[in-house]
Design a protein around this motif. Structure first.
Motif, PDB file in Angstrom:
ATOM      1  N   SER A 216       0.829  -1.206   0.000  1.00  0.00           N
ATOM      2  CA  SER A 216       0.000   0.000   0.000  1.00  0.00           C
ATOM      3  C   SER A 216       0.866   1.260   0.000  1.00  0.00           C
ATOM      4  CB  SER A 216      -0.918  -0.003   1.225  1.00  0.00           C
ATOM      5  OG  SER A 216      -1.626   1.216   1.335  1.00  0.00           O
ATOM      6  N   GLU A 217       1.928   1.256   0.806  1.00  0.00           N
ATOM      7  CA  GLU A 217       2.823   2.410   0.854  1.00  0.00           C
ATOM      8  C   GLU A 217       3.534   2.607  -0.473  1.00  0.00           C
ATOM      9  OE1 GLU A 217       3.824   2.247   5.659  1.00  0.00           O
ATOM     10  OE2 GLU A 217       5.120   1.228   4.217  1.00  0.00           O
ATOM     11  N   ARG A 219       2.407   1.802  -3.434  1.00  0.00           N
ATOM     12  CA  ARG A 219       1.437   2.372  -4.388  1.00  0.00           C
ATOM     13  C   ARG A 219       1.244   3.871  -4.137  1.00  0.00           C
ATOM     14  NH1 ARG A 219      -1.084  -2.699  -3.503  1.00  0.00           N
ATOM     15  NH2 ARG A 219      -2.438  -1.801  -1.884  1.00  0.00           N
ATOM     16  N   LYS A 220       1.197   4.266  -2.872  1.00  0.00           N
ATOM     17  CA  LYS A 220       1.055   5.691  -2.550  1.00  0.00           C
ATOM     18  C   LYS A 220       2.238   6.482  -3.079  1.00  0.00           C
ATOM     19  CE  LYS A 220      -1.657   5.204   1.722  1.00  0.00           C
ATOM     20  NZ  LYS A 220      -1.626   5.380   3.195  1.00  0.00           N
TER      21      LYS A 220
END
Length: 275
Positions: A216-217, A219-220
């Motif tokens: 998730s990080e 992708r951010k």
């Protein structure tokens, strides 16, 4: 495969530049960045060891302080001559910091012997952690950081003040492409807010791909790079096998299997800076 974040014995790695080159070749790496903390002293040995077998990307990992916390900025393709004097001052600061942390440990009845490092080598907390393990005070480097050396722990000492603006200006003035190292390890503020401050200071890239980042990080960070027009880099942040453990470089080096096409935009950015 690409490795844009590795350390040698010239900072807090456990392999010499030559050993790191051999390990990289053995694990399929085609381009390897030498990014020791606040020193470029390991480059020449790496170039000699690599010959024509492996592309060496000259780099450095610069220590700065932001919001009272350590923030690291990678710099790729700097002119070593332009960094010589400022990095010498940084090395002296790292030595003073290590001595103060050792003094703090002694005051707590945990005296250690600092390692006798060679010219151009930068002492850091991993060296102190190793000394604590050898002295029998802790069982592992992780325990040493958790109890004594981590941010806010009893023996911790801040880097001598060197702001993100000063760090980025230094790197760019030397022709180096400045890249924020492992953003989600930073503990001094929200990543997006700090990223905006770094971009305003002249940041050119972000280490999107790092073992500490969750999917998730990652992708951010990819989204942020697209939003701000930043380069994307990555690496294992490899420090070598840990003495006293069964860890082998072949299990961690080239951990992320990054494609070589991430490197070309960094090269082009460095060429524009030199121009």
């Amino acid at each position: 495969m690409l490795e844009l974040h590795c350390h040698t014995t010239y900072s807090d790695g456990t392999l010499t530049p030559g050993e790191l080159v051999e390990a990289a070749i053995a694990t399929g790496v085609k381009a390897l960045a030498i990014t020791d903390h606040d020193t470029v002293s390991g480059w020449n040995e790496a170039f000699v060891a690599a010959e024509q077998r492996l592309e060496i990307v000259p780099g450095v990992e610069l220590s700065t302080v932001h919001n009272g916390r350590s923030l690291h900025i990678l710099g790729f393709y700097p002119d070593a001559a332009k960094l010589s004097e400022p990095l010498s001052l940084r090395l002296e600061g790292r030595k003073r910091r290590a001595k103060q942390m050792a003094a703090n440990l002694a005051e707590m009845d945990y005296p250690i012997e600092l390692p006798n490092l060679g010219e151009g080598m930068a002492p850091g907390r991993p060296h102190l952690a190793t000394a604590l393990v050898r002295a029998g005070y802790v069982h592992s480097a992780r325990e040493a950081f958790d109890r004594f050396l981590g941010d806010g722990c009893p023996a911790y000492v801040h880097y001598e003040k060197f702001s993100i603006v000063e760090g980025i200006e230094l790197l760019r003035s030397s022709g180096a492409v400045p890249v924020w190292a492992h953003p989600y390890l930073f503990r001094g503020g929200d990543v997006e807010v700090v990223l905006q401050e770094l971009v305003a200071a002249g940041l050119m890239g972000v280490e999107v791909y790092h073992p500490s980042h969750t999917p998730s990080e990652t992708r951010k960070l990819e989204t942020f790079c697209a939003q701000y027009g930043l380069l994307m880099t990555g690496g294992s942040d490899y420090h070598g096998p840990i003495p006293g453990t069964k860890d082998k470089h072949i299990t961690t080096l080239n951990l992320l299997n990054l494609p070589l096409n991430l490197l070309e935009p960094v090269k082009q950015a460095a060429e524009r800076l030199r121009a």
